[in-house]
Design an enzyme around this catalytic site. Structure first.
Site, PDB file in Angstrom:
ATOM      1  N   GLU A   5      41.476 -24.857 -79.568  1.00 28.31           N
ATOM      2  CA  GLU A   5      41.716 -24.887 -78.134  1.00 28.31           C
ATOM      3  C   GLU A   5      43.187 -25.240 -77.953  1.00 28.31           C
ATOM      4  O   GLU A   5      43.663 -26.217 -78.536  1.00 28.31           O
ATOM      5  CB  GLU A   5      40.854 -25.942 -77.433  1.00 28.31           C
ATOM      6  N   ARG A  48      34.504 -32.976 -90.958  1.00 30.63           N
ATOM      7  CA  ARG A  48      35.913 -32.903 -90.621  1.00 30.63           C
ATOM      8  C   ARG A  48      36.709 -33.840 -91.513  1.00 30.63           C
ATOM      9  O   ARG A  48      36.159 -34.725 -92.167  1.00 30.63           O
ATOM     10  CB  ARG A  48      36.123 -33.256 -89.149  1.00 30.63           C
ATOM     11  N   LYS A  52      42.617 -35.220 -81.497  1.00 23.80           N
ATOM     12  CA  LYS A  52      43.654 -34.606 -80.670  1.00 23.80           C
ATOM     13  C   LYS A  52      43.837 -35.384 -79.371  1.00 23.80           C
ATOM     14  O   LYS A  52      44.931 -35.504 -78.849  1.00 23.80           O
ATOM     15  CB  LYS A  52      43.258 -33.154 -80.357  1.00 23.80           C
TER      16      LYS A  52
END
Length: 559
Positions: free
Chosen positions: A40, A266, A276
């Site tokens: 994104e 992750r 983020k």
RNA sequence: UGGCCCGUCGACAAGUGGUAAGUCACAUGACUUUGACUCAUGCAUUCGUAGGUUCGAAUCCUGCCGGGCCAACCA
């Protein structure tokens, strides 16, 4: 921006994802592997992104398949072109070529809309008038089932009419949603009539004001994957609970070739925040200088610090791909860049904390140069001629007036090799009023130059030096994560990066910029300290050094 | 306390019924024109735990313990 060469190649190792692909290929479920990386554009890529890239791009490369870059831009309020550009730059730098193409999730808005209409016609979706709060209440809890929305039984015609008017901007934000008809009593909350579309009168970075309804992730992402022909949609483990919905969307829209989603854990790294959201907070609050602040785990920050794409991918590969939650030791990352730089980086001598050293028996008129290997591990790197003279600077820490046991460097009346040059003996040292050593007076064994002593005596220590006449004072950025951490000692593993932003550690930043006196380095040249003054003290051997930090990064000379 | 996922050396991680790979870290020794690098050696009688199945279990079954994710009109 110049494209770097692909850094994902050769030995990709093995992991459970590849096992799945092997099985799909063997069983004929898939003939050509097609993966995608769907960031994104709401922040900069970080080293965790590199893992996702490595896995997906690597899978495509390993199996001779295709790899897409797709900007997952379905939420206009969070996304921006700045991030799109940074992602492209970082991906390019990594050398992960999107050989399957570059796409934008928002470019599928038209198809998403049509599929939503189709779902309504099929009686699989409805327009719901519940407010956000009401919907939450009707959804139930983790332990209690939800209740069907009173709008769930609306007619297809009414749904079609309402959805069309939602699209036409007749209703305010949040007043209505399009929901899938699945199961309000499902133990998987994602299946309790999930929202497919929301009303949002916001300008999109790419679509402008064309749309005022936006598809939700689960709906849009599945469609994007299917339309692009993605075979293996690889994502992190927090989407595991979404897989049933992913499959529901693919099944109910009725794609002939359904993409499959697989999840992996992750990347977490000790002492490093990888979210983020928090990284953006650090940037926006001014806690760091920007996304490429060297303390950040972003790819642009790592690049600035001299990390190479290959070292990052090597790290990701060594850290492994699995489903178990884990926190990888940042020292593994440091090992990977050290390993690479040790092979490739040219050596230059730099004195960070200089102390004058005069060779009393060296003729003042004499000038000579010594050829010094650019990289002792790589003969093809050649040598450079380094100017020598009777007046030098050496590292203050390389002399000890009262050395500890096993000291190998310079001491009163002791001998040491000047790297690539003479063996010298320290005869005297001069102190100022405060007791600081200001000058060392030495004599050189002028017969030996840089050869072994003629009488066969052993001189164990070797130190680096620069000639006072040719040395250039310079500022070097010594940004280095480990260096930073060592100044906030005893931070336990797992300590969040944010916690370092306390008043004590802020001073660390200032220490990151050090004055260095460099020999033979040109401005703009990337170099590696042959040895720099910052070692971690070895508690078992006071006055000695247990670790040479300089091989960790290369540095670029500013100015 | 519902569902799903996950627990193998300090940190990662192979192994998927036949008797615990590898890497980082660490330790010791050798070598060394930088105490680095390199090389050698060492480092889980045991796989969260308790039972069960089996000739045989880290691998299969059950319970328990621990960790993660999920109740955004975020992704």
């Amino acid at each position: 921006m110049s494209a770097s060469t692909p850094k994902i190649d050769g030995d990709l190792g093995s992991n459970f994802i590849y096992d799945i692909i092997d099985a799909d290929l063997a069983g004929g479920a898939v003939t050509q592997v097609h993966t995608r990386f769907p960031p994104e554009p709401n922040g900069y890529l970080h080293i965790g992104s590199a893992k996702a890239i490595w896995i997906s791009a690597g899978a495509a490369m390993k199996y001779g398949g295709l790899f897409n870059l797709r900007y997952d831009d379905t939420n206009p309020v969070r996304e921006d072109d700045e991030y799109v550009r940074s992602i492209e730059e970082d991906l390019n730098w990594l050398g992960a070529v999107p050989n399957g193409g570059i796409f934008y999730g928002s470019d599928y808005f038209e198809q998403c809309y049509e599929f939503a209409v189709q779902l309504i016609k099929d009686g699989k979706a409805y327009v719901c008038d519940l407010s956000q709060e009401e919907m939450a209440a009707w959804r139930g809890t983790l332990t209690e089932p939800g209740k069907n929305s009173p709008y769930r039984t609306r007619s297809v015609e009414e749904n079609l009419d309402l959805f069309g008017r939602m699209k036409n901007g007749e209703f305010p934000d949040g007043s209505r949603t399009l929901r899938a008809i699945i199961d309000m009593s499902s133990s998987n909350m994602n299946l309790r009539d999930p929202v497919l579309y929301r009303i949002l009168h916001a300008a999109h970075h790419r679509q402008g004001t064309k749309w005022c309804i936006y598809p939700m992730y689960d709906f849009a992402h599945t469609i994007q994957d299917a339309l692009e022909g993605i075979t293996h949609s690889l994502c992190s483990i927090e989407f595991e609970n979404h897989r049933p919905l992913y499959d529901w969307v693919a099944d109910n829209i009725g794609f002939a070739k359904k993409p499959r989603q697989y999840e992996f854990a992750r990347l977490n790294i000790t002492h490093t925040v990888m979210s983020k959201r928090y990284l953006r907070e650090l940037v926006e609050s001014g806690s760091v200088d920007g996304w490429d602040d060297p303390r950040m785990p972003t790819l642009c920050a790592l690049r600035r610090r001299g990390y190479t794409p290959s070292s990052i991918f090597e790290f990701v590969k060594r850290a492994g791909v699995a489903k178990a939650y884990s926190v990888v030791d940042i020292r593994l990352l440091e090992y990977c860049i050290r390993e690479e730089l040790n092979q490739n980086a040219p050596r230059r001598m730099a004195v960070l904390d200089p102390v004058k050293l005069t060779i009393t028996n060296y003729p003042t008129s004499q000038a000579e140069t010594f050829p010094i290997p650019n990289n002792p591990l790589d003969e093809t790197a050649g040598t450079r001629d380094v100017a020598f003279s009777g007046k030098l600077y050496i590292e203050r820490e390389d002399f000890s007036e009262d050395p500890p046991p096993k000291w190998q460097r310079l001491r009163p009346n002791g001998e040491v090799r000047l790297m690539g040059a003479y063996i010298i003996r320290c005869n005297e040292f001069v102190k100022d009023a405060e007791g600081n050593i200001t000058e060392l007076l030495c004599t050189a064994d002028l017969e030996t130059r840089n050869d072994k002593p003629l009488d066969g005596r052993k001189v164990k220590g070797t130190i680096h030096w620069v000639s006072a006449a040719t040395a250039v004072p310079a500022k070097a950025n010594l940004y280095d994560n480990l260096f930073t951490l060592e100044n906030v000692a005893d931070a336990p593993d797992g300590t969040n990066f944010l916690e370092y932003l306390n008043p004590d550690s802020l001073t660390v930043r200032d220490n990151c910029k050090l004055e260095a006196t460099l020999g033979g380095v040109q401005p703009g040249e990337r170099f590696q300290f042959v040895r720099m003054g910052y070692f971690s003290a070895d508690p078992k051997h006071p006055g000695t050094f247990s670790r040479v930090v300089q091989l960790k990064d290369s540095f670029k000379l500013e100015g």
